[in-house]
Design an enzyme around this catalytic site. Structure first.
Site, PDB file in Angstrom:
ATOM      1  N   GLY A   9       0.803  -1.220   0.000  1.00 19.92           N
ATOM      2  CA  GLY A   9       0.000   0.000   0.000  1.00 19.92           C
ATOM      3  C   GLY A   9       0.836   1.270   0.000  1.00 19.92           C
ATOM      4  O   GLY A   9       0.563   2.209   0.740  1.00 19.92           O
ATOM      5  N   ASP A  75      -2.587  -6.241  -6.213  1.00 17.94           N
ATOM      6  CA  ASP A  75      -3.982  -5.860  -5.996  1.00 17.94           C
ATOM      7  C   ASP A  75      -4.555  -6.787  -4.942  1.00 17.94           C
ATOM      8  O   ASP A  75      -4.781  -7.984  -5.196  1.00 17.94           O
ATOM      9  CB  ASP A  75      -4.809  -5.914  -7.287  1.00 17.94           C
ATOM     10  CG  ASP A  75      -6.139  -5.188  -7.085  1.00 17.94           C
ATOM     11  OD1 ASP A  75      -6.685  -5.297  -5.957  1.00 17.94           O
ATOM     12  OD2 ASP A  75      -6.610  -4.508  -8.002  1.00 17.94           O
ATOM     13  N   ALA A  76      -4.762  -6.217  -3.761  1.00 12.57           N
ATOM     14  CA  ALA A  76      -5.107  -7.009  -2.579  1.00 12.57           C
ATOM     15  C   ALA A  76      -6.570  -7.460  -2.549  1.00 12.57           C
ATOM     16  O   ALA A  76      -7.009  -8.020  -1.555  1.00 12.57           O
ATOM     17  CB  ALA A  76      -4.755  -6.227  -1.312  1.00 12.57           C
ATOM     18  N   LEU A 172      -2.996  -0.679   9.606  1.00  6.75           N
ATOM     19  CA  LEU A 172      -3.425   0.652  10.033  1.00  6.75           C
ATOM     20  C   LEU A 172      -4.936   0.686  10.119  1.00  6.75           C
ATOM     21  O   LEU A 172      -5.612   0.249   9.180  1.00  6.75           O
ATOM     22  CB  LEU A 172      -3.002   1.703   8.987  1.00  6.75           C
ATOM     23  CG  LEU A 172      -1.607   2.334   9.029  1.00  6.75           C
ATOM     24  CD1 LEU A 172      -1.378   3.044  10.344  1.00  6.75           C
ATOM     25  CD2 LEU A 172      -0.518   1.346   8.766  1.00  6.75           C
ATOM     26  N   TYR A 174      -8.577   2.922  11.974  1.00  6.31           N
ATOM     27  CA  TYR A 174      -9.055   4.270  12.293  1.00  6.31           C
ATOM     28  C   TYR A 174     -10.169   4.180  13.316  1.00  6.31           C
ATOM     29  O   TYR A 174     -10.976   3.247  13.280  1.00  6.31           O
ATOM     30  CB  TYR A 174      -9.532   4.955  11.004  1.00  6.31           C
ATOM     31  CG  TYR A 174      -9.931   6.394  11.196  1.00  6.31           C
ATOM     32  CD1 TYR A 174      -9.103   7.274  11.883  1.00  6.31           C
ATOM     33  CD2 TYR A 174     -11.128   6.883  10.680  1.00  6.31           C
ATOM     34  CE1 TYR A 174      -9.468   8.597  12.066  1.00  6.31           C
ATOM     35  CE2 TYR A 174     -11.499   8.207  10.853  1.00  6.31           C
ATOM     36  CZ  TYR A 174     -10.663   9.051  11.558  1.00  6.31           C
ATOM     37  OH  TYR A 174     -11.026  10.364  11.734  1.00  6.31           O
ATOM     38  N   TYR A 184     -17.290   9.170   7.507  1.00  2.00           N
ATOM     39  CA  TYR A 184     -16.435   8.021   7.169  1.00  2.00           C
ATOM     40  C   TYR A 184     -17.363   6.890   6.767  1.00  2.00           C
ATOM     41  O   TYR A 184     -17.636   5.973   7.527  1.00  2.00           O
ATOM     42  CB  TYR A 184     -15.577   7.649   8.373  1.00  2.00           C
ATOM     43  CG  TYR A 184     -14.383   6.750   8.084  1.00  2.00           C
ATOM     44  CD1 TYR A 184     -13.266   7.241   7.416  1.00  2.00           C
ATOM     45  CD2 TYR A 184     -14.371   5.423   8.502  1.00  2.00           C
ATOM     46  CE1 TYR A 184     -12.168   6.431   7.179  1.00  2.00           C
ATOM     47  CE2 TYR A 184     -13.273   4.601   8.272  1.00  2.00           C
ATOM     48  CZ  TYR A 184     -12.180   5.121   7.609  1.00  2.00           C
ATOM     49  OH  TYR A 184     -11.091   4.309   7.384  1.00  2.00           O
ATOM     50  N   LEU A 222      -4.617  12.064   8.791  1.00  2.00           N
ATOM     51  CA  LEU A 222      -3.476  12.533   7.980  1.00  2.00           C
ATOM     52  C   LEU A 222      -3.982  12.828   6.577  1.00  2.00           C
ATOM     53  O   LEU A 222      -4.766  12.067   6.016  1.00  2.00           O
ATOM     54  CB  LEU A 222      -2.422  11.418   7.911  1.00  2.00           C
ATOM     55  CG  LEU A 222      -1.245  11.665   6.975  1.00  2.00           C
ATOM     56  CD1 LEU A 222      -0.248  12.612   7.647  1.00  2.00           C
ATOM     57  CD2 LEU A 222      -0.543  10.352   6.608  1.00  2.00           C
TER      58      LEU A 222
HETATM   59  P1  NAI Z   1      -2.463   6.111   1.067  1.00  6.88           P
HETATM   60  O1  NAI Z   1      -3.201   6.643  -0.116  1.00  6.88           O
HETATM   61  O2  NAI Z   1      -1.033   6.477   1.212  1.00  6.88           O
HETATM   62  O3  NAI Z   1      -2.549   4.533   1.152  1.00  6.88           O
HETATM   63  C1  NAI Z   1      -3.586   3.736   0.703  1.00  6.88           C
HETATM   64  C2  NAI Z   1      -2.999   2.831  -0.357  1.00  6.88           C
HETATM   65  O4  NAI Z   1      -3.886   1.746  -0.620  1.00  6.88           O
HETATM   66  C3  NAI Z   1      -2.780   3.529  -1.689  1.00  6.88           C
HETATM   67  O5  NAI Z   1      -1.420   3.430  -2.050  1.00  6.88           O
HETATM   68  C4  NAI Z   1      -3.644   2.730  -2.648  1.00  6.88           C
HETATM   69  O6  NAI Z   1      -3.064   2.633  -3.918  1.00  6.88           O
HETATM   70  C5  NAI Z   1      -3.692   1.386  -1.955  1.00  6.88           C
HETATM   71  N1  NAI Z   1      -4.768   0.498  -2.381  1.00  6.88           N
HETATM   72  C6  NAI Z   1      -6.092   0.772  -2.512  1.00  6.88           C
HETATM   73  N2  NAI Z   1      -6.741  -0.326  -2.948  1.00  6.88           N
HETATM   74  C7  NAI Z   1      -5.811  -1.320  -3.082  1.00  6.88           C
HETATM   75  C8  NAI Z   1      -5.851  -2.678  -3.511  1.00  6.88           C
HETATM   76  N3  NAI Z   1      -6.994  -3.240  -3.880  1.00  6.88           N
HETATM   77  N4  NAI Z   1      -4.706  -3.387  -3.531  1.00  6.88           N
HETATM   78  C9  NAI Z   1      -3.544  -2.818  -3.160  1.00  6.88           C
HETATM   79  N5  NAI Z   1      -3.437  -1.548  -2.752  1.00  6.88           N
HETATM   80  C10 NAI Z   1      -4.559  -0.801  -2.719  1.00  6.88           C
HETATM   81  O7  NAI Z   1      -3.317   6.601   2.318  1.00  6.88           O
HETATM   82  P2  NAI Z   1      -3.197   6.394   3.887  1.00  6.88           P
HETATM   83  O8  NAI Z   1      -4.242   7.296   4.439  1.00  6.88           O
HETATM   84  O9  NAI Z   1      -1.824   6.546   4.357  1.00  6.88           O
HETATM   85  O10 NAI Z   1      -3.710   4.904   4.125  1.00  6.88           O
HETATM   86  C11 NAI Z   1      -2.929   3.867   4.649  1.00  6.88           C
HETATM   87  C12 NAI Z   1      -3.700   3.172   5.762  1.00  6.88           C
HETATM   88  O11 NAI Z   1      -3.840   4.059   6.862  1.00  6.88           O
HETATM   89  C13 NAI Z   1      -5.114   2.742   5.368  1.00  6.88           C
HETATM   90  O12 NAI Z   1      -5.425   1.505   5.943  1.00  6.88           O
HETATM   91  C14 NAI Z   1      -5.955   3.834   6.014  1.00  6.88           C
HETATM   92  O13 NAI Z   1      -7.286   3.435   6.249  1.00  6.88           O
HETATM   93  C15 NAI Z   1      -5.175   4.036   7.289  1.00  6.88           C
HETATM   94  N6  NAI Z   1      -5.489   5.250   8.051  1.00  6.88           N
HETATM   95  C16 NAI Z   1      -5.422   6.480   7.470  1.00  6.88           C
HETATM   96  C17 NAI Z   1      -5.747   7.608   8.186  1.00  6.88           C
HETATM   97  C18 NAI Z   1      -5.672   8.969   7.555  1.00  6.88           C
HETATM   98  O14 NAI Z   1      -6.172   9.932   8.132  1.00  6.88           O
HETATM   99  N7  NAI Z   1      -5.053   9.123   6.398  1.00  6.88           N
HETATM  100  C19 NAI Z   1      -6.178   7.539   9.595  1.00  6.88           C
HETATM  101  C20 NAI Z   1      -6.167   6.192  10.135  1.00  6.88           C
HETATM  102  C21 NAI Z   1      -5.858   5.098   9.369  1.00  6.88           C
END
Ligand code: NAI
Length: 294
Positions: A9, A75-76, A172, A174, A184, A222
């Protein structure tokens, strides 16, 4: 030091996955990542163009540049090759890519590295995230669970056999899983609740089967690419409202950086935390502790 990590991710430098890679690289780990095929091209281009160097996003504490040893397409939502439908295979963003299902990715990582020590799940996707739960379709709800929760179960099941004993898995989550966070939507709150529950069950099962730990970090808001996509109101977006609310009301009234989560992740994944498994650890400047705000 000397450990090999696979972080699923990562597609740009704004999210939590990237920050975790950086913290692990600072600690001397070998970094490999799994990137969603639709954003793989642009990620590779950005890396090659030096876009991330300029913003100092790649610079480690010792002044060297972070090395991502290998980027695997992943692709997860697909567990095995047989699960990938025809229209995805022929889609131009997937065409020509080698095995991007979870099982094939684990096989590729095994062929390249043998065993790994650290597995990070930093991905989520909810196609109807902008819709309230009451308006979410069954398909949207299940898609959120598939990409955001079952993906962890599948990753642990396919990567467990290629993890060294004493290894560690982290995802990760939330706080919308346990308290209402309006906006959300799309079943993402449900997906995170499942992820946290699965963390405990996987800790038990994978602990006994592979002697690895499984934990999750409940991170504060974030402004990553994924979070920015949640909603666009006239004034502030969902994530901007969340960030401002936390800064105003959390016990520690300071900005939350992706590096805060990266550093905690690195600690949690280290042998110093070798007896910790099955936990949801808040990294949110303490926001979760508040019941009433002043
Ligand atoms: P991010 O956009 O950096 O990461 C999400 C990633 O998931 C992206 O790179 C996207 O390409 C990938 N993705 C989506 N569908 C996919 C699939 N089918 N197969 C493989 N990859 C896939 O954004 P972020 O926010 O850093 O997210 C990372 C984790 O942190 C997530 O689990 C998110 O829910 C969690 N999180 C984020 C918060 C925030 O405020 N940004 C708060 C708490 C948790």
């Amino acid at each position: 030091t000397g450990k090999t990590a696979f972080v699923a991710g990562v597609a740009d430098s704004t999210g939590y996955g990237w920050a975790i890679c950086k913290a692990l690289a600072n600690a001397g780990c070998k970094i490999t990542v799994g990137t969603w095929p639709p954003v793989l091209g642009i990620f590779q281009k950005s890396l090659a163009s030096g876009k991330f160097d300029e913003a100092a996003d790649m610079i480690l504490d010792d002044g060297s540049k972070m090395v991502i040893e290998k980027i695997y397409p992943l692709d997860a939502v697909f567990d095995t090759k047989a699960d990938v439908p025809e229209d995805v295979l022929s889609n131009k963003r997937y065409a020509g890519l080698d095995g991007f299902s979870i099982e094939e990715t684990a096989e590729a990582v095994k062929a390249d590295y043998g065993k790994i020590d650290i597995l990070v799940h930093s991905l989520a996707n909810g196609p109807e995230v902008q819709k309230p739960l009451l308006e979410t379709s069954r398909a949207g709800y299940l898609a959120a669970a598939s990409a955001s929760s079952y993906s962890l179960v599948s990753l642990v099941s396919k990567f467990g056999p290629i993890m060294n004993e004493g290894g560690s898995v982290l995802s990760l989550t939330y706080i919308a899983s346990e308290k209402v966070i309006p906006g959300y939507g799309g079943g993402m709150s449900s997906a995170k609740a499942a992820l946290e529950s699965d963390t405990r069950v996987l800790a038990w099962e994978a602990g006994r089967k592979y002697n690895i730990a499984v934990n999750t970090i409940s991170a504060g808001p974030l402004k990553s690419r994924a979070a920015s996509a949640i909603s666009k109101s006239d004034k502030k977006s969902f994530i901007e409202v969340g960030i401002d609310y936390c800064k105003a009301n959390a016990p520690l009234a300071k900005d939350l950086y992706s590096d805060d989560v990266g550093q905690t992740a690195c600690c949690l994944l280290s042998p110093l935390f070798g007896a910790v498994t099955g936990v949801t650890l808040y990294v949110d400047n303490g926001m979760h502790a508040m019941g009433m705000i002043q």
